[in-house]
Design an enzyme around this catalytic site. Sequence first.
Site, short mmCIF file in Angstrom:
data_model
loop_
_atom_site.label_atom_id
_atom_site.label_comp_id
_atom_site.label_asym_id
_atom_site.label_seq_id
_atom_site.Cartn_x
_atom_site.Cartn_y
_atom_site.Cartn_z
N GLU A 31 -3.25 7.62 -4.22
CA GLU A 31 -3.27 6.01 -3.23
C GLU A 31 -3.10 5.52 -4.72
O GLU A 31 -3.72 4.81 -5.50
CB GLU A 31 -4.98 5.92 -2.72
CG GLU A 31 -4.42 4.69 -2.21
CD GLU A 31 -5.81 4.17 -1.50
OE1 GLU A 31 -5.58 4.57 -0.16
OE2 GLU A 31 -6.76 3.91 -1.15
N TYR A 76 1.40 -1.06 0.13
CA TYR A 76 -0.69 0.13 0.36
C TYR A 76 0.75 1.59 -0.06
O TYR A 76 1.95 1.43 0.54
CB TYR A 76 -0.91 -0.07 1.26
CG TYR A 76 -1.61 1.53 1.76
CD1 TYR A 76 -3.41 1.21 0.84
CD2 TYR A 76 -1.15 2.13 2.78
CE1 TYR A 76 -3.62 3.01 0.49
CE2 TYR A 76 -1.02 3.52 1.83
CZ TYR A 76 -3.21 3.81 1.49
OH TYR A 76 -3.81 5.04 1.98
#
Length: 388
Positions: free
Chosen positions: A199, A109
Amino acid sequence: MKLHEYQAKEILGKFGIPVPKGQLITAPNQAEDATQAVHGPPWVVKAQVHAGGRGKAGGVKVIQTPQAVMTAAASLLGNPLKTKQAGPEGVIVRKLLIEEGIDIEHEFYLSMVVDRSTAGPTMIFSPAGGMEIEEVAARSPELIRKQHVNSGAGWMPYQARNLIYDLDPPFRPETANALVAVMGALYKVFLTHDCSLVEINPLVTTTEGKVVALDAKMSIDDNALYRQKQLLELDDPLEKDPLERMAEAYNLNYIRLDGNIGAMVNGAGLAMATMDVIKLAGAEPANFLDVGGGASEEMITRGFEIILKDTRVKAILINIFGGILRCDVLARGVLAAANKIRIQVPLIVRLEGTNVEEGRAILKNSDLKFLVAKDLAEAAELVAKQVS
Ligand code: GDP
Ligand code: MN
């Protein structure tokens, strides 16, 4: 303003972050062409909607044959996708991204956000990437690593190394270098486009040791759109809630929520406090609406109309402390809206402040049915009673 995955990936690619090759389609009969233009099998069919959590909801499919890609395209396009973030009604899928399938070794992530506590950008990295980053944050916060950016110095390569150097198993040097490069590029993307969030989840390492951004989310700070005109063209109004879209057109600060108490308040602070008090009384707000200090009668009318159009609303609370906004203007605006749309739910009014007597008189002399509360606590209790 949010971008679609395919739009965000195009930007990431321009800044040197590796992304899978893909093609956007808007109709099932374009699917076959896409499988020829994009390397496969496997192909990955991805619903382009702003809500996250598509994977779990069936909006991301890894597929082995062109025939199956066509079938998946036909079943996804034009139908609602019910993701965790989209709510029970779901969002209609209007576009699909057909991508080359990637051989995933590990999912990470990576994101950059504006951190309010340090008043600057922060890079967030986690070795536990994939679909459930919110749960990782709740259950294993130690797996979430952060580096704050010093606004004067900017992003420094050593910060990237801080995020990754002690991972187990350690990275191959070329993978580590690729990750450091992706982080530097991500910071440039973030800064150049006035983002509030970029993101990449998952950012993957492949079996060949490459680093690829498999998913991408990008949000642009609305207050910067005046100087990001080329991004404005990427706006997709169909992804927004229709009531929020209407509010935007009238310059109203309106956010739709999940409850059933409609609220019309002036001032963001008072609106937040009103939502708190509604919850304290055991009910749930259906919206946040701050009509603002300088609201015109027209804006009040529109705001009240928006609340009345929300079919989930079972009771309405008007909480106005007239300062710059005068109570008589509010009362006339409410009446104008009530004349257009019949009010079929209980209405509770709490009015104080500038021209309050005139405002009360206007409401009283109308044929509008409403309950008056003497203070906010009583108003919240009254409104909660209507739905319990
Ligand atoms: P989200 O659920 O809306 O965040 O959608 P993502 O784009 O993140 O996809 C969800 C999951 O699908 C990823 O975490 C991957 O596990 C899987 N996935 C997406 N693309 C590929 C791919 O090219 N190959 C493989 N094997 N899996 C993929
Ligand atoms: Mn994702």
